[in-house]
Write a protein that holds these residues in place. Sequence first.
Motif, mmCIF file in Angstrom:
data_model
loop_
_atom_site.group_PDB
_atom_site.id
_atom_site.type_symbol
_atom_site.label_atom_id
_atom_site.label_comp_id
_atom_site.label_asym_id
_atom_site.label_seq_id
_atom_site.Cartn_x
_atom_site.Cartn_y
_atom_site.Cartn_z
ATOM 1 N N ASN A 208 0.737 -1.225 -0.182
ATOM 2 C CA ASN A 208 0.662 -0.049 0.239
ATOM 3 C C ASN A 208 0.998 1.177 -0.020
ATOM 4 N N PRO A 209 0.731 2.525 -0.104
ATOM 5 C CA PRO A 209 1.352 3.325 -1.223
ATOM 6 C C PRO A 209 1.463 4.203 0.473
ATOM 7 N N VAL A 210 2.573 4.870 0.875
ATOM 8 C CA VAL A 210 2.551 5.220 2.098
ATOM 9 C C VAL A 210 2.986 7.212 1.906
ATOM 10 N N ALA A 211 2.444 7.463 2.660
ATOM 11 C CA ALA A 211 1.873 9.956 2.126
ATOM 12 C C ALA A 211 2.668 9.771 3.451
ATOM 13 N N GLY A 212 3.775 10.559 3.262
ATOM 14 C CA GLY A 212 4.582 11.947 4.263
ATOM 15 C C GLY A 212 5.953 11.030 4.513
ATOM 16 N N VAL A 213 6.217 10.513 3.217
ATOM 17 C CA VAL A 213 7.775 9.927 4.040
ATOM 18 C C VAL A 213 8.404 10.687 2.856
ATOM 19 N N SER A 214 9.678 11.259 3.345
ATOM 20 C CA SER A 214 10.926 11.969 3.506
ATOM 21 C C SER A 214 11.785 11.271 2.679
#
Length: 277
Positions: A208-214
């Motif tokens: 699943n795509p993960v948001a908010g990763v730098s």
Amino acid sequence: PVSGTSVTFAVGSGGGTVVPTTAVTTGSNGIAAVTSWTLGTTAGTNTLTATSGTLTGSPVTFTATGTAGAATTIAVSTGNNQSATVGTAVAVAPAVLVTDQYSNPVAGTSVTFAVASGGGTVVPTTAVVTGSNGVAAVTSWTLGTTAGTNTLTATAGTLTGSPVTFTATGTAGPATTIAVSAGDSESTAVSTPVTVAPAVVVTDQYGNPVAGVSVTFAVASGGGSISGTTPVLTGSDGVAAIGGWTLGSVAGLNTLTATASPSGISGNPVTFLATGQ
């Protein structure tokens, strides 16, 4: 026994009705009786009084217990519209409330819970029987591994409202993997930008795509430069992209790295290749 004495019956508590509401006269056996006493619609204690002036014992109080009628309706009690990480159980176990026509809880009704969409599991899969409070609850509902909507149904025969549907949203877990999304293995003239700006996608253990990763992009070899802000945060699609990558002035291989934070993510860093011509 004393005949000819007037006795007035009246509902004391619990609602309901008594017939008649006018005074009843004792017969030759000294007895005065109502035609009927209908209990109120709320389960529990009901009282009826019989009053006759200043006679000792007046008023007499009769007590009756109203019990729930047959089950007619099923509805959500708790546990609807939750969110939880994919592959984990929701915080509040879904539960339904079964009631009679007057909204009194009904015990002893069998309710079967089943996963309807989104995958995952429910415990138990056998029927759950409502308790004295009219409630039947699952032990646990574990969401599927794909982020998005999950549904669970609770079915109880032909009761109004059956089946009840519970909805929960599965959210992506912690970032575990980074990989190329776009912009790898390109060729272009030296000192010019590649056609497709390099981009990576960050996902959890189930893809699943993960948001908010730098994600930090940096030129690794070949010279050249990048444009746009770095580090870049992944969006809701799990993708982070650099504004552009201009190759160095010498023909040959150029490389660019994309490094996600934290460093323990599998595939870190991603390396993009481009050939300057």
